[in-house]
Design a protein around this motif. Sequence first.
Motif, PDB file in Angstrom:
ATOM      1  N   LYS A 185       1.028  -1.164  -0.134  1.00  0.00           N
ATOM      2  CA  LYS A 185       0.067  -0.037   0.056  1.00  0.00           C
ATOM      3  C   LYS A 185       0.662   1.067   0.039  1.00  0.00           C
ATOM      4  O   LYS A 185       1.691   1.273   0.738  1.00  0.00           O
ATOM      5  N   ALA A 186       0.706   2.246  -1.121  1.00  0.00           N
ATOM      6  CA  ALA A 186       1.306   3.516  -0.633  1.00  0.00           C
ATOM      7  C   ALA A 186       1.016   4.192   0.310  1.00  0.00           C
ATOM      8  O   ALA A 186      -0.356   4.597   0.248  1.00  0.00           O
ATOM      9  N   THR A 187       1.741   4.750   0.799  1.00  0.00           N
ATOM     10  CA  THR A 187       1.620   5.741   2.090  1.00  0.00           C
ATOM     11  C   THR A 187       2.577   7.099   1.775  1.00  0.00           C
ATOM     12  O   THR A 187       3.505   7.006   1.151  1.00  0.00           O
ATOM     13  N   GLU A 216      10.171   8.554   1.949  1.00  0.00           N
ATOM     14  CA  GLU A 216      11.410   7.894   1.912  1.00  0.00           C
ATOM     15  C   GLU A 216      12.380   8.038   0.379  1.00  0.00           C
ATOM     16  O   GLU A 216      13.241   7.185   0.299  1.00  0.00           O
ATOM     17  N   LEU A 217      11.320   8.331  -0.534  1.00  0.00           N
ATOM     18  CA  LEU A 217      12.187   8.170  -2.013  1.00  0.00           C
ATOM     19  C   LEU A 217      13.280   9.097  -2.052  1.00  0.00           C
ATOM     20  O   LEU A 217      13.410  10.305  -1.337  1.00  0.00           O
ATOM     21  N   ALA A 218      14.307   8.617  -2.818  1.00  0.00           N
ATOM     22  CA  ALA A 218      15.419   9.547  -2.802  1.00  0.00           C
ATOM     23  C   ALA A 218      15.315  10.617  -3.801  1.00  0.00           C
ATOM     24  O   ALA A 218      14.372  10.675  -4.794  1.00  0.00           O
ATOM     25  N   TYR A 219      15.829  11.844  -3.499  1.00  0.00           N
ATOM     26  CA  TYR A 219      15.647  13.135  -4.491  1.00  0.00           C
ATOM     27  C   TYR A 219      17.005  12.977  -5.228  1.00  0.00           C
ATOM     28  O   TYR A 219      18.058  12.982  -4.839  1.00  0.00           O
ATOM     29  N   THR A 220      16.770  13.039  -6.511  1.00  0.00           N
ATOM     30  CA  THR A 220      18.008  12.939  -7.649  1.00  0.00           C
ATOM     31  C   THR A 220      18.285  14.289  -7.982  1.00  0.00           C
ATOM     32  O   THR A 220      19.595  14.373  -8.690  1.00  0.00           O
TER      33      THR A 220
END
Length: 64
Positions: free
Chosen positions: A21-23, A29-33
């Motif tokens: 489930k997407a929360t 927590e996704l990386a910022y590129t």
Amino acid sequence: MGTSSSSAAGGAVATTSGGPKATTQNAEELAYTGFDGGWLIALGAALVLGGAALVFVVRARRKA
């Protein structure tokens, strides 16, 4: 989450009740590129408009 496995024709099949489930926590927590591709959209739009203008001018000259 419960998991179960069963054997069908000699192969094991695993099923899981409930999926990922997407929360908002996962999104944070996704990386910022650092990639900023907004200028590519503007460049693409300018190229499309330029191409359309070129086609319009060529067709207008042929009719005249």
